[in-house]
Motif scaffolding. Sequence first.
Motif, PDB file in Angstrom:
ATOM      1  N   VAL A  41       0.897  -1.168  -0.156  1.00 55.04           N
ATOM      2  CA  VAL A  41      -0.022   0.012  -0.047  1.00 55.04           C
ATOM      3  C   VAL A  41       0.926   1.298   0.040  1.00 55.04           C
ATOM      4  O   VAL A  41       1.756   1.424   0.898  1.00 55.04           O
ATOM      5  CB  VAL A  41      -1.009   0.247   1.299  1.00 55.04           C
ATOM      6  CG1 VAL A  41      -1.826   1.216   1.180  1.00 55.04           C
ATOM      7  CG2 VAL A  41      -1.775  -1.073   1.288  1.00 55.04           C
ATOM      8  N   PRO A  42       0.784   2.027  -0.899  1.00 50.19           N
ATOM      9  CA  PRO A  42       1.542   3.246  -1.041  1.00 50.19           C
ATOM     10  C   PRO A  42       0.943   4.287  -0.083  1.00 50.19           C
ATOM     11  O   PRO A  42       0.080   4.350   0.271  1.00 50.19           O
ATOM     12  CB  PRO A  42       1.426   3.797  -2.504  1.00 50.19           C
ATOM     13  CG  PRO A  42       0.112   3.299  -2.875  1.00 50.19           C
ATOM     14  CD  PRO A  42       0.109   1.887  -2.088  1.00 50.19           C
ATOM     15  N   LEU A  43       2.064   5.282   0.373  1.00 49.38           N
ATOM     16  CA  LEU A  43       1.704   6.429   1.203  1.00 49.38           C
ATOM     17  C   LEU A  43       0.976   7.442   0.397  1.00 49.38           C
ATOM     18  O   LEU A  43       1.442   7.566  -0.807  1.00 49.38           O
ATOM     19  CB  LEU A  43       2.775   6.695   1.821  1.00 49.38           C
ATOM     20  CG  LEU A  43       3.490   5.812   2.884  1.00 49.38           C
ATOM     21  CD1 LEU A  43       4.969   6.237   3.305  1.00 49.38           C
ATOM     22  CD2 LEU A  43       2.746   5.562   3.843  1.00 49.38           C
ATOM     23  N   ILE A  44       0.003   8.145   0.674  1.00 46.61           N
ATOM     24  CA  ILE A  44      -0.664   9.217   0.000  1.00 46.61           C
ATOM     25  C   ILE A  44      -0.479  10.539   0.710  1.00 46.61           C
ATOM     26  O   ILE A  44      -0.703  10.579   1.910  1.00 46.61           O
ATOM     27  CB  ILE A  44      -2.165   8.949  -0.350  1.00 46.61           C
ATOM     28  CG1 ILE A  44      -2.148   7.376  -0.946  1.00 46.61           C
ATOM     29  CG2 ILE A  44      -2.876   9.929  -0.971  1.00 46.61           C
ATOM     30  CD1 ILE A  44      -3.593   6.799  -1.124  1.00 46.61           C
ATOM     31  N   PRO A  45       0.232  11.454  -0.043  1.00 51.78           N
ATOM     32  CA  PRO A  45       0.405  12.805   0.597  1.00 51.78           C
ATOM     33  C   PRO A  45      -1.237  13.562   0.380  1.00 51.78           C
ATOM     34  O   PRO A  45      -1.910  13.710  -0.441  1.00 51.78           O
ATOM     35  CB  PRO A  45       1.064  13.700  -0.190  1.00 51.78           C
ATOM     36  CG  PRO A  45       0.880  12.988  -1.536  1.00 51.78           C
ATOM     37  CD  PRO A  45       0.574  11.672  -1.327  1.00 51.78           C
ATOM     38  N   VAL A  46      -1.684  14.163   1.790  1.00 47.67           N
ATOM     39  CA  VAL A  46      -2.750  15.058   1.970  1.00 47.67           C
ATOM     40  C   VAL A  46      -2.432  16.101   2.355  1.00 47.67           C
ATOM     41  O   VAL A  46      -1.540  16.491   3.180  1.00 47.67           O
ATOM     42  CB  VAL A  46      -3.776  14.084   2.975  1.00 47.67           C
ATOM     43  CG1 VAL A  46      -5.084  14.963   3.222  1.00 47.67           C
ATOM     44  CG2 VAL A  46      -4.074  12.805   2.580  1.00 47.67           C
ATOM     45  N   THR A  47      -2.977  17.205   1.582  1.00 50.61           N
ATOM     46  CA  THR A  47      -2.510  18.671   1.975  1.00 50.61           C
ATOM     47  C   THR A  47      -3.985  19.294   2.395  1.00 50.61           C
ATOM     48  O   THR A  47      -5.172  18.893   1.970  1.00 50.61           O
ATOM     49  CB  THR A  47      -2.122  19.295   0.657  1.00 50.61           C
ATOM     50  OG1 THR A  47      -2.870  19.210  -0.348  1.00 50.61           O
ATOM     51  CG2 THR A  47      -0.720  18.696   0.307  1.00 50.61           C
ATOM     52  N   VAL A  48      -3.874  20.486   3.227  1.00 49.16           N
ATOM     53  CA  VAL A  48      -5.121  21.160   3.549  1.00 49.16           C
ATOM     54  C   VAL A  48      -5.298  22.373   2.661  1.00 49.16           C
ATOM     55  O   VAL A  48      -4.337  23.004   2.666  1.00 49.16           O
ATOM     56  CB  VAL A  48      -4.922  21.654   4.978  1.00 49.16           C
ATOM     57  CG1 VAL A  48      -6.191  22.476   5.385  1.00 49.16           C
ATOM     58  CG2 VAL A  48      -4.879  20.508   6.043  1.00 49.16           C
ATOM     59  N   ASP A  49      -6.296  22.424   2.045  1.00 41.74           N
ATOM     60  CA  ASP A  49      -6.648  23.706   1.303  1.00 41.74           C
ATOM     61  C   ASP A  49      -7.851  24.431   1.819  1.00 41.74           C
ATOM     62  O   ASP A  49      -8.893  23.809   2.116  1.00 41.74           O
ATOM     63  CB  ASP A  49      -7.221  23.449  -0.353  1.00 41.74           C
ATOM     64  CG  ASP A  49      -6.110  22.475  -1.186  1.00 41.74           C
ATOM     65  OD1 ASP A  49      -4.778  22.557  -0.896  1.00 41.74           O
ATOM     66  OD2 ASP A  49      -6.487  21.378  -1.762  1.00 41.74           O
ATOM     67  N   GLY A  50      -7.524  25.832   1.725  1.00 47.56           N
ATOM     68  CA  GLY A  50      -8.411  26.784   2.177  1.00 47.56           C
ATOM     69  C   GLY A  50      -8.819  26.364   3.875  1.00 47.56           C
ATOM     70  O   GLY A  50      -8.154  25.905   4.590  1.00 47.56           O
ATOM     71  N   PRO A  51      -9.974  26.640   4.181  1.00 50.52           N
ATOM     72  CA  PRO A  51     -10.476  26.442   5.412  1.00 50.52           C
ATOM     73  C   PRO A  51     -10.620  24.876   5.685  1.00 50.52           C
ATOM     74  O   PRO A  51     -11.893  24.506   6.252  1.00 50.52           O
ATOM     75  CB  PRO A  51     -11.663  27.272   5.937  1.00 50.52           C
ATOM     76  CG  PRO A  51     -12.397  27.186   4.304  1.00 50.52           C
ATOM     77  CD  PRO A  51     -11.093  27.228   3.419  1.00 50.52           C
ATOM     78  N   GLY A  52      -9.592  24.222   5.850  1.00 51.10           N
ATOM     79  CA  GLY A  52      -9.816  22.702   6.655  1.00 51.10           C
ATOM     80  C   GLY A  52     -10.152  21.648   5.400  1.00 51.10           C
ATOM     81  O   GLY A  52     -10.418  20.708   5.768  1.00 51.10           O
ATOM     82  N   PHE A  53     -10.234  22.000   4.110  1.00 50.73           N
ATOM     83  CA  PHE A  53     -10.600  21.080   3.339  1.00 50.73           C
ATOM     84  C   PHE A  53      -9.283  20.314   2.653  1.00 50.73           C
ATOM     85  O   PHE A  53      -8.142  20.751   2.334  1.00 50.73           O
ATOM     86  CB  PHE A  53     -11.156  21.791   1.822  1.00 50.73           C
ATOM     87  CG  PHE A  53     -12.508  22.499   2.118  1.00 50.73           C
ATOM     88  CD1 PHE A  53     -13.508  21.381   2.420  1.00 50.73           C
ATOM     89  CD2 PHE A  53     -12.592  23.633   2.524  1.00 50.73           C
ATOM     90  CE1 PHE A  53     -14.795  22.198   2.634  1.00 50.73           C
ATOM     91  CE2 PHE A  53     -13.968  24.486   2.540  1.00 50.73           C
ATOM     92  CZ  PHE A  53     -14.910  23.583   2.730  1.00 50.73           C
TER      93      PHE A  53
END
Length: 103
Positions: A44-56
Amino acid sequence: MHQDTLDACCRDLCILTSQLARHLRLDSSLLLHATVTTGLHKAVPLIPVTVDGPGFTSVPDGARYPHTIQPVTASLLPTDTDEALQDSAQELFTDLTNQFGLD
């Protein structure tokens, strides 16, 4: 892997290490090693998650999904200022996120 969580972990690592070094009265530089690991199946690869705007949250376009993360290093001194600790934490964070293809 949530970007804000990784940033907080890098800052906490630098601050806690600095405080421990001061408590133990160490006077030499310290080399920190940091990496991202997962307890999930290695396929299972690692997936980067970023925060856009107010918590999205979102996964950036063009991001890589590595199966493993190479360890990164930063150095600090027990006498480092808050700015130097922040720079070390930022160095760790940047080197880890670069492996996902993020700037």
